[in-house]
Scaffold this motif. Structure first.
Motif, mmCIF file in Angstrom:
data_model
loop_
_atom_site.group_PDB
_atom_site.id
_atom_site.type_symbol
_atom_site.label_atom_id
_atom_site.label_comp_id
_atom_site.label_asym_id
_atom_site.label_seq_id
_atom_site.Cartn_x
_atom_site.Cartn_y
_atom_site.Cartn_z
ATOM 1 N N ILE A 188 6.306 -14.877 -26.817
ATOM 2 C CA ILE A 188 5.028 -15.526 -26.498
ATOM 3 C C ILE A 188 5.213 -17.041 -26.434
ATOM 4 O O ILE A 188 4.704 -17.710 -25.517
ATOM 5 C CB ILE A 188 3.960 -15.148 -27.535
ATOM 6 N N LEU A 189 5.951 -17.593 -27.385
ATOM 7 C CA LEU A 189 6.218 -19.032 -27.386
ATOM 8 C C LEU A 189 6.957 -19.438 -26.124
ATOM 9 O O LEU A 189 6.685 -20.513 -25.555
ATOM 10 C CB LEU A 189 7.034 -19.409 -28.622
ATOM 11 N N ARG A 219 5.428 -5.951 -21.600
ATOM 12 C CA ARG A 219 5.709 -5.850 -23.021
ATOM 13 C C ARG A 219 4.431 -5.607 -23.825
ATOM 14 O O ARG A 219 4.437 -4.872 -24.808
ATOM 15 C CB ARG A 219 6.383 -7.142 -23.505
ATOM 16 N N PHE A 220 3.344 -6.227 -23.410
ATOM 17 C CA PHE A 220 2.077 -6.061 -24.114
ATOM 18 C C PHE A 220 1.620 -4.604 -24.093
ATOM 19 O O PHE A 220 1.054 -4.107 -25.064
ATOM 20 C CB PHE A 220 1.009 -6.955 -23.471
ATOM 21 N N SER A 221 1.880 -3.918 -22.993
ATOM 22 C CA SER A 221 1.456 -2.526 -22.876
ATOM 23 C C SER A 221 2.371 -1.565 -23.621
ATOM 24 O O SER A 221 2.002 -0.412 -23.865
ATOM 25 C CB SER A 221 1.396 -2.116 -21.399
ATOM 26 N N GLN A 222 3.548 -2.024 -24.029
ATOM 27 C CA GLN A 222 4.548 -1.143 -24.623
ATOM 28 C C GLN A 222 4.879 -1.446 -26.074
ATOM 29 O O GLN A 222 5.400 -0.587 -26.785
ATOM 30 C CB GLN A 222 5.847 -1.209 -23.793
ATOM 31 N N ASN A 228 0.272 -7.198 -31.750
ATOM 32 C CA ASN A 228 -0.073 -7.797 -33.035
ATOM 33 C C ASN A 228 0.082 -9.320 -32.996
ATOM 34 O O ASN A 228 -0.740 -10.053 -33.564
ATOM 35 C CB ASN A 228 0.797 -7.218 -34.142
ATOM 36 N N SER A 229 1.131 -9.795 -32.330
ATOM 37 C CA SER A 229 1.349 -11.240 -32.244
ATOM 38 C C SER A 229 0.235 -11.913 -31.452
ATOM 39 O O SER A 229 -0.254 -12.987 -31.828
ATOM 40 C CB SER A 229 2.706 -11.535 -31.602
ATOM 41 N N PHE A 230 -0.181 -11.282 -30.361
ATOM 42 C CA PHE A 230 -1.292 -11.831 -29.584
ATOM 43 C C PHE A 230 -2.588 -11.799 -30.394
ATOM 44 O O PHE A 230 -3.391 -12.741 -30.339
ATOM 45 C CB PHE A 230 -1.468 -11.062 -28.276
ATOM 46 N N VAL A 265 -5.602 -8.373 -18.243
ATOM 47 C CA VAL A 265 -4.992 -7.186 -18.856
ATOM 48 C C VAL A 265 -5.531 -5.918 -18.210
ATOM 49 O O VAL A 265 -4.772 -4.975 -17.932
ATOM 50 C CB VAL A 265 -5.243 -7.178 -20.378
ATOM 51 N N ASP A 266 -6.816 -5.865 -17.952
ATOM 52 C CA ASP A 266 -7.413 -4.680 -17.346
ATOM 53 C C ASP A 266 -6.937 -4.477 -15.911
ATOM 54 O O ASP A 266 -6.585 -3.359 -15.513
ATOM 55 C CB ASP A 266 -8.940 -4.792 -17.382
#
Length: 284
Positions: A188-189, A219-222, A228-230, A265-266
């Motif tokens: 993310i950084l 990565r966000f979807s998997q 959690n970091s987001f 995201v959607d």
């Protein structure tokens, strides 16, 4: 993971049998990545990261990363073909494989300007793969336990009898989840680092921000670690803008960013376009 060579063979033959496997090439790629990343880090600390040696180490690290993930993708596809399993139904289906994503991203970094932060996630992964392979293959090959009939039984016995193997296993078990959370934070950084380059119109930065955003969305979807970091990042910003004295304009901007992020995201939910098929998990 392939079993260690037969412990009843002489040491030279056991080692030779091990190094001739594709799995050992995968391991060698991780070792190379760790070594070149360490050497590049020394150059970076001394602010000499544009010397020939530093650039060689930086590029070699991503070549090694591409090699390791390329081997895993190849073995996955070969296993799929042997079992008669259907191939991914589309390019989106193939790209949903995390190993493919990390392979392509390594190639992107390889041909992009230097972003030292990009090395760290690959380096963390390599530490654990190095440890796991050493425990499961190197130790049973070099120092197999007595009365082991084959490589598989030797590897199993070493995991319970060898103090070094036990220490490695304890290390992986204790630090793996925390390290994956660190990797998520680094990824993310890194997005913000690339965004900063794009704002300054640095070379190839706008192409890179598009490609890396696509990677991070996948990565966000998997990855629960990324989610959690987001979530933690969002909660911290909520706390900051919700504090007394925060200008109303800042809160409005943050609300716009959150709403735009949810819509993004959607809209980019790949499962809508590949029939809801679950993503392939990363094994490299």
């Amino acid at each position: 993971m392939a079993p260690a060579p037969n412990p009843n063979l002489p040491l030279q033959e056991r080692v030779l049998a091990l190094v001739q496997t594709l799995q050992f090439a995968w391991f060698a790629g991780h070792v190379t990545l760790l070594f070149t990343t360490f050497r590049y880090a020394l150059s970076w600390i001394r602010m000499n990261y544009y010397t020939r040696m530093a650039q060689f180490c930086y590029r070699t690290s991503f070549v090694a990363a591409a090699l390791t993930y390329g081997i895993v993708v190849y073995k996955t596809q070969r296993a799929r073909a042997k079992t008669g399993a259907k191939a991914p139904p589309s390019a989106l289906g193939l790209l949903s494989d995390e190993n493919v994503q990390y392979l392509l991203l390594a190639l992107v970094w390889l041909f992009s300007p230097q972003y030292p932060l990009a090395l760290l996630p690959y380096c963390v992964y390599s530490v654990f793969h190095f440890a796991t392979y050493t425990r499961a293959n190197l130790i049973p090959t070099i120092s197999p336990p007595k009365n082991a009939a084959d490589g598989a039984s030797a590897a199993a016995k070493v995991k319970t009898d060898s103090p070094l193997a036990a220490q490695i296993g304890a290390f992986v078990k204790e630090y793996y989840d925390a390290s994956m959370a660190v990797v998520s934070g680094l990824e993310i950084l890194l997005w913000f680092r690339v965004l900063f380059s794009a704002i300054l119109f640095q070379r190839r930065s706008w192409i890179l921000i598009v490609l890396y955003t696509a990677f991070l969305r996948a990565r966000f979807s998997q990855s629960t670690h990324i989610k959690n970091s987001f979530a933690q990042l969002g909660a911290r910003v909520d706390a900051l803008v919700g504090a007394q004295g925060t200008p109303p304009a800042a809160r409005q901007v943050w609300d716009v960013v959150k709403n735009a992020s949810r819509q993004f995201v959607d809209i980019t939910d790949v499962s809508k376009y590949i029939g809801g098929a679950g993503p392939a998990k990363k094994t490299s």
